[in-house]
Design a protein around this motif. Structure first.
Motif: not given
Length: 232
Positions: A94-95, A98-99, A101-102, A105, A136, A139, A211
């Motif tokens: 799941t990391t 986060h990559i 979405y970050t 953004s 999503s 995820q 990544t």
């Protein structure tokens, strides 16, 4: 001639693999912004090359784990920082989200004015509603699979007393641990692959850059911390 122990073999492979990842990161970072079908094909080929590199890693790791799975968990080739972040002898799948979405953004905020004016950038800051929905959904699926594998490891650990009982079948118990690790590694690779499939070639290259930078950055920081601790 005695065969090379699985731990020593994988440590050598791991270090060589990281060196090659540095090279691939340089190629990814130097890739041009796509302006033609040829550019898109090149970026797609580059992303495929990186994914093949990850596939090679888990193929060799699976082979080494069958010979010495406990070495995969102790992982002497990793830094203390890397080990502290591990989930079942590797990074948590799941990391990846986060990559995504970050990075999305950060890029969106940097070009929000252009996007609001209808100027499409085609990068990770310009994900479509359909792409966001698919990410999503993936995820949620990945979280469920992570939890299932975590439960399998917990069951193995809860039966640790059986490992030292007179009637213990040590070989069967170790084989169960190998299966848990292989499921975790399969999920890591599957998650990477499916995210890349959701993205355009340009977005996939940007994602793979982020990544690799996270992976190599954590390792570099971990090496520095370990060196300072050992010199004290």
């Amino acid at each position: 001639m005695n065969p090379i122990p699985a731990k020593t073999f994988f440590e050598r492979f791991h270090n060589t693999w990281l060196q090659h990842l540095h090279l691939l990161l340089s190629q990814l970072s130097a890739a041009p912004k796509p302006t033609s079908p040829e550019d898109h094909r090149y970026l797609s080929q580059l992303a495929d090359r990186v994914m093949t590199h990850y596939e090679d890693y888990y193929r060799i790791k699976s082979h080494a784990a069958k010979h010495d799975v406990l070495a995969m968990f102790s992982a002497p080739w990793t830094t203390s920082l890397e080990s502290s972040l591990h989930w079942i002898a590797g990074w948590r799948p799941t990391t990846v989200f986060h990559i995504v979405y970050t990075e999305s953004s950060v890029r969106f905020e940097a070009q929000i004015v252009d996007l609001l004016r209808g100027h499409r950038t085609g990068d990770l800051g310009d994900l479509t509603p359909r792409q966001l929905t698919r990410v999503s959904e993936l995820q949620c699926q990945t979280v469920r699979e992570e939890n299932e594998i975590t439960e399998e490891l917990s069951q193995w650990q809860n039966n640790s007393c059986d490992l030292v009982s007179p009637s213990a079948n040590m070989e069967a118990n170790i084989e169960r641990l190998v299966e848990v690790l292989e499921k975790a590694d399969d999920l890591r690779l599957k998650t990477l692959r499916r995210v890349v499939e959701i993205l355009t070639p340009q977005q996939a290259v940007e994602f793979l850059i982020a990544t690799a930078e996270v992976q190599l950055g954590i390792r570099g920081w971990g090496l520095e911390k370990d060196r300072k601790r050992e010199s004290m």
